[in-house]
Structures are given as structure tokens and as C-alpha cells.
Design a protein around this motif. Sequence first.
Motif, PDB file in Angstrom:
ATOM      1  N   LEU A 255       0.761  -1.184   0.087  1.00 16.27           N
ATOM      2  CA  LEU A 255      -0.108   0.016  -0.061  1.00 16.27           C
ATOM      3  C   LEU A 255       1.039   1.269   0.075  1.00 16.27           C
ATOM      4  N   LEU A 256       1.799   1.391   1.013  1.00 14.77           N
ATOM      5  CA  LEU A 256       2.794   2.555   1.120  1.00 14.77           C
ATOM      6  C   LEU A 256       3.503   2.572  -0.380  1.00 14.77           C
ATOM      7  N   ARG A 257       4.118   1.595  -0.555  1.00 12.21           N
ATOM      8  CA  ARG A 257       4.910   1.546  -1.899  1.00 12.21           C
ATOM      9  C   ARG A 257       4.254   1.944  -3.187  1.00 12.21           C
ATOM     10  N   LEU A 258       3.086   1.518  -3.286  1.00 10.97           N
ATOM     11  CA  LEU A 258       2.323   2.002  -4.371  1.00 10.97           C
ATOM     12  C   LEU A 258       1.779   3.569  -4.217  1.00 10.97           C
ATOM     13  N   HIS A 259       1.469   3.962  -3.156  1.00  9.14           N
ATOM     14  CA  HIS A 259       1.055   5.254  -2.880  1.00  9.14           C
ATOM     15  C   HIS A 259       2.397   6.076  -3.356  1.00  9.14           C
ATOM     16  N   VAL A 260       3.549   5.989  -2.676  1.00  5.61           N
ATOM     17  CA  VAL A 260       4.552   6.655  -2.952  1.00  5.61           C
ATOM     18  C   VAL A 260       5.078   6.820  -4.427  1.00  5.61           C
ATOM     19  N   ALA A 261       4.606   5.675  -4.924  1.00  9.17           N
ATOM     20  CA  ALA A 261       5.148   5.551  -6.371  1.00  9.17           C
ATOM     21  C   ALA A 261       3.894   6.380  -7.530  1.00  9.17           C
ATOM     22  N   GLY A 262       2.950   6.808  -6.670  1.00 11.72           N
ATOM     23  CA  GLY A 262       1.828   7.464  -7.369  1.00 11.72           C
ATOM     24  C   GLY A 262       0.951   6.573  -8.028  1.00 11.72           C
ATOM     25  N   GLU A 263       0.765   5.338  -7.589  1.00 13.36           N
ATOM     26  CA  GLU A 263       0.114   4.466  -8.323  1.00 13.36           C
ATOM     27  C   GLU A 263      -1.381   4.388  -7.439  1.00 13.36           C
ATOM     28  N   PHE A 264      -2.112   5.395  -7.271  1.00 16.01           N
ATOM     29  CA  PHE A 264      -2.999   5.531  -6.254  1.00 16.01           C
ATOM     30  C   PHE A 264      -4.254   4.493  -6.590  1.00 16.01           C
ATOM     31  N   ASP A 265      -4.588   4.239  -7.640  1.00 14.12           N
ATOM     32  CA  ASP A 265      -5.760   2.924  -7.955  1.00 14.12           C
ATOM     33  C   ASP A 265      -5.116   1.684  -7.313  1.00 14.12           C
ATOM     34  N   GLN A 266      -4.075   1.438  -7.447  1.00 14.00           N
ATOM     35  CA  GLN A 266      -3.460   0.214  -7.192  1.00 14.00           C
ATOM     36  C   GLN A 266      -3.168   0.078  -5.709  1.00 14.00           C
ATOM     37  N   ALA A 267      -2.934   1.112  -5.031  1.00 17.67           N
ATOM     38  CA  ALA A 267      -2.667   1.274  -3.560  1.00 17.67           C
ATOM     39  C   ALA A 267      -4.257   1.245  -2.987  1.00 17.67           C
ATOM     40  N   LEU A 268      -5.125   2.142  -3.466  1.00 16.49           N
ATOM     41  CA  LEU A 268      -6.565   1.822  -3.177  1.00 16.49           C
ATOM     42  C   LEU A 268      -6.942   0.341  -2.992  1.00 16.49           C
ATOM     43  N   ALA A 269      -6.527  -0.382  -4.104  1.00 13.95           N
ATOM     44  CA  ALA A 269      -7.068  -1.790  -3.878  1.00 13.95           C
ATOM     45  C   ALA A 269      -6.171  -2.630  -2.952  1.00 13.95           C
ATOM     46  N   GLN A 270      -5.066  -2.167  -2.356  1.00 14.64           N
ATOM     47  CA  GLN A 270      -4.406  -2.790  -1.307  1.00 14.64           C
ATOM     48  C   GLN A 270      -5.436  -3.153  -0.020  1.00 14.64           C
ATOM     49  N   PHE A 271      -6.228  -2.082   0.222  1.00 11.93           N
ATOM     50  CA  PHE A 271      -6.895  -1.745   1.424  1.00 11.93           C
ATOM     51  C   PHE A 271      -7.616  -3.252   1.808  1.00 11.93           C
ATOM     52  N   ALA A 272      -8.205  -3.748   0.718  1.00 10.18           N
ATOM     53  CA  ALA A 272      -9.335  -4.842   0.937  1.00 10.18           C
ATOM     54  C   ALA A 272      -8.494  -6.236   1.186  1.00 10.18           C
ATOM     55  N   LEU A 273      -6.903  -6.331   1.016  1.00  6.54           N
ATOM     56  CA  LEU A 273      -6.242  -7.391   1.441  1.00  6.54           C
ATOM     57  C   LEU A 273      -5.967  -7.595   2.882  1.00  6.54           C
ATOM     58  N   TRP A 274      -6.119  -6.691   3.406  1.00  2.65           N
ATOM     59  CA  TRP A 274      -5.859  -6.510   5.122  1.00  2.65           C
ATOM     60  C   TRP A 274      -7.251  -6.904   5.703  1.00  2.65           C
ATOM     61  N   VAL A 275      -7.720  -7.913   5.609  1.00  2.05           N
ATOM     62  CA  VAL A 275      -9.072  -8.307   6.238  1.00  2.05           C
ATOM     63  C   VAL A 275      -8.883  -9.685   7.250  1.00  2.05           C
ATOM     64  N   HIS A 276      -7.822 -10.165   7.263  1.00  8.15           N
ATOM     65  CA  HIS A 276      -7.520 -11.520   7.869  1.00  8.15           C
ATOM     66  C   HIS A 276      -6.957 -11.087   9.340  1.00  8.15           C
ATOM     67  N   ALA A 277      -7.524 -12.084  10.255  1.00  6.55           N
ATOM     68  CA  ALA A 277      -7.005 -12.078  11.392  1.00  6.55           C
ATOM     69  C   ALA A 277      -7.034 -13.622  11.924  1.00  6.55           C
ATOM     70  N   ALA A 278      -6.225 -14.164  12.745  1.00  4.66           N
ATOM     71  CA  ALA A 278      -6.122 -15.628  12.993  1.00  4.66           C
ATOM     72  C   ALA A 278      -6.708 -16.481  11.889  1.00  4.66           C
ATOM     73  N   GLY A 279      -5.993 -16.085  10.890  1.00  4.58           N
ATOM     74  CA  GLY A 279      -6.307 -17.046   9.559  1.00  4.58           C
ATOM     75  C   GLY A 279      -7.582 -17.020   8.941  1.00  4.58           C
ATOM     76  N   ARG A 280      -8.533 -15.934   9.109  1.00  5.17           N
ATOM     77  CA  ARG A 280      -9.784 -16.119   8.667  1.00  5.17           C
ATOM     78  C   ARG A 280     -10.146 -14.631   8.376  1.00  5.17           C
ATOM     79  N   VAL A 281     -10.867 -14.407   7.494  1.00  8.39           N
ATOM     80  CA  VAL A 281     -11.543 -13.222   7.344  1.00  8.39           C
ATOM     81  C   VAL A 281     -12.726 -12.620   8.329  1.00  8.39           C
TER      82      VAL A 281
END
Length: 133
Positions: free
Chosen positions: A87-113
Motif C-alpha cells: 500500500l505504501l510503496r504503491l502510494h509513494v509511486a503515485g499508483e493511487f488506484d493500485q494502492a486503493l486496491a491494497q486495503f481490501a487485502l488486509w481483512v484476515h486475523a487468526a487465519g480467517r476473514v
Amino acid sequence: GGGRFAAYPDPASGGDPWTIGWGSTGADIRPGVVWTQMQCDARFARTIQRFVAEVAAAIGAAATTQNQFDAMTAFHYNTGQLPGSSLLRLHVAGEFDQALAQFALWVHAAGRVLPGLVTRRAAEAALYGTPNQ
């Protein structure tokens, strides 16, 4: 405001880390702890300053809107994982659409959504993608 807030267990572990108020954790927060709204607000105000500083340092001089900054701060406050993330790497690179898509990947805890994380990440992504007025 009034109201009292009890510490609650982590939804993934069912135990540690115990949380109170607006996401505060720490050695002083354990089962049976109850705070007033003023205590919750004061702890959050102190804690969020560190996360704001860490986000500012991580993004450096990269072009960033206030909404993007706020979304990344909320993400970092909840995950602690902004530095080193795609997320940070893509944001700093100016790839805002790709950075935005990264949020949805961070939905797991203890191995489950966790539905709460899906909701939280969707809100952060929506904020990130909203142009400032």
C-alpha cells in the motif's frame, strides 16, 4: 459526553490484546477495566499523534491528499503495518488506484476473514479514494 466503556477481547484471539475505547491497547488494558469517554478520548488523542508522525515519515514528500493521509493513518493505527507495505510503496509511486486496491487485502486475523475488518478496510479505501474538496 457521558458513558462508560469496558475493555473487550481481541475478536480474532478472544483474548490479548484487550482493547478499550477507540482502539486503545496496552499493559493497562485488561479484563474488567472500565473507562469514561473522557479517558478514552484522551488516550486516543495521545496515541494517534505517534501514528500520524509515522505515516508522515513513511510517505515523505510523496504527493498525498488529506483524505489519503487520513485513510493511511487509520489503516496504520489499526494494523501497524503501513511501513513496508505494498500500500505504501504503491502510494509513494503515485499508483493511487493500485494502492486503493491494497486495503481490501488486509481483512484476515487468526487465519480467517473478519467481517469487521472487511467493513473497516472498505471505509478506509473509500476515504482514500475520495477527492478533497
